[in-house]
Design a protein around this motif. Sequence first.
Motif, mmCIF file in Angstrom:
data_model
loop_
_atom_site.group_PDB
_atom_site.id
_atom_site.type_symbol
_atom_site.label_atom_id
_atom_site.label_comp_id
_atom_site.label_asym_id
_atom_site.label_seq_id
_atom_site.Cartn_x
_atom_site.Cartn_y
_atom_site.Cartn_z
ATOM 1 N N LYS A 94 59.138 -30.996 -88.251
ATOM 2 C CA LYS A 94 59.940 -31.082 -89.106
ATOM 3 C C LYS A 94 59.818 -30.862 -90.413
ATOM 4 C CE LYS A 94 64.425 -33.319 -88.112
ATOM 5 N NZ LYS A 94 65.140 -34.352 -87.414
ATOM 6 N N ARG A 95 58.907 -31.593 -90.937
ATOM 7 C CA ARG A 95 58.714 -31.400 -92.281
ATOM 8 C C ARG A 95 58.240 -29.881 -92.807
ATOM 9 N NH1 ARG A 95 54.609 -33.768 -96.742
ATOM 10 N NH2 ARG A 95 55.679 -33.102 -98.393
ATOM 11 N N GLN A 137 55.402 -28.500 -101.725
ATOM 12 C CA GLN A 137 56.693 -27.479 -101.885
ATOM 13 C C GLN A 137 56.357 -26.505 -102.839
ATOM 14 O OE1 GLN A 137 59.934 -27.502 -99.820
ATOM 15 N NE2 GLN A 137 59.320 -25.604 -100.501
ATOM 16 N N TYR A 141 51.296 -33.759 -91.718
ATOM 17 C CA TYR A 141 52.712 -33.356 -91.656
ATOM 18 C C TYR A 141 53.336 -33.189 -90.197
ATOM 19 C CZ TYR A 141 51.209 -31.043 -96.108
ATOM 20 O OH TYR A 141 50.641 -31.199 -97.366
ATOM 21 N N THR A 142 54.588 -33.610 -90.234
ATOM 22 C CA THR A 142 55.323 -33.441 -88.876
ATOM 23 C C THR A 142 56.016 -31.916 -88.703
ATOM 24 O OG1 THR A 142 57.269 -33.895 -89.818
ATOM 25 C CG2 THR A 142 55.993 -35.653 -88.830
ATOM 26 N N TYR A 174 46.850 -35.543 -96.860
ATOM 27 C CA TYR A 174 48.266 -35.921 -96.485
ATOM 28 C C TYR A 174 48.323 -35.100 -94.955
ATOM 29 C CZ TYR A 174 48.307 -36.611 -101.350
ATOM 30 O OH TYR A 174 47.885 -36.934 -102.301
ATOM 31 N N MET A 188 60.944 -27.598 -93.033
ATOM 32 C CA MET A 188 62.087 -27.815 -94.029
ATOM 33 C C MET A 188 61.440 -27.238 -95.376
ATOM 34 S SD MET A 188 63.142 -31.457 -95.376
ATOM 35 C CE MET A 188 61.677 -31.559 -96.537
ATOM 36 N N LEU A 189 59.879 -27.440 -95.444
ATOM 37 C CA LEU A 189 59.390 -26.804 -96.548
ATOM 38 C C LEU A 189 59.336 -25.312 -96.477
ATOM 39 C CD1 LEU A 189 55.995 -29.012 -96.215
ATOM 40 C CD2 LEU A 189 57.508 -29.174 -98.307
#
Length: 217
Positions: free
Chosen positions: A187-188, A141, A184-185, A182, A191-192
Amino acid sequence: MNQEIINQKEYWNRELKAFDSIYTARKSSFSKWLDKVFRWDMFARYEYTFKHSEPIQNRTLLDIGCGTGVFSLEYARRNAKYVTGIDISEQMINVCINRAEKEGLSSLCEFLRSDLLEYKPNNNFDICIGIGLFDYIKEPQSVISKMCEVVTDRAIMTFPRFWTWRAPVRKVRLGLRKCAVYFYTKKRIEMLLNTAGFKRFEIEPVGKLFCVTAYVK
Ligand SMILES: C[S@@+](CC[C@H](N)C(=O)[O-])C[C@H]1O[C@@H](n2cnc3c(N)ncnc32)[C@H](O)[C@@H]1O
């Protein structure tokens, strides 16, 4: 630098040659074949990035996690106004500086050893890219928010997808070498990007990656 970043830096200092050889293809035929089959999306992300960077001419770019300068130097060759590449690995940065000098591109680009969060640019950039970067970022983020802050037009990023067969394989393989990775989806990522303040974005699945272009206006 926190311990996580120090581990990353040491990992990339060690892996420089192996990583660079994916692009330069100074490899056995078998290794080349493996890259074509298992890493085709690395080449697809290259195409994606340049396609979504147009127009390049006369624009300023920031390449975060520039590695050996594959993207930064190509922007300079394509007549960008100025390119800044930053990376936590001093060895990656040295390769970039040497290659820019060899090609006579030094007046069009600079390379700095820095973590994005410590980097304080004097000016903003038209375009900012983070290619093959978010795989290695524990807290994305703050990085995405900083990208949104320093850019006036768009940011181009890639994220490794969570639900792929390769994700657990990489987690174990790189984990054994002390390199955290890491995934990631969609959706994530949405959001970020929303939290960072990007006004609109496109998220495209490309093989085991998501390729993203996010706009500040
Ligand atoms: C997979 S390489 C990608 C290099 C280049 N973007 C490319 O696609 O050819 C990832 C790079 O990100 C750098 N990196 C990792 N974490 C970083 C951070 N927090 N700030 C800047 N660079 C970072 C590493 O040192 C490494 O060179």
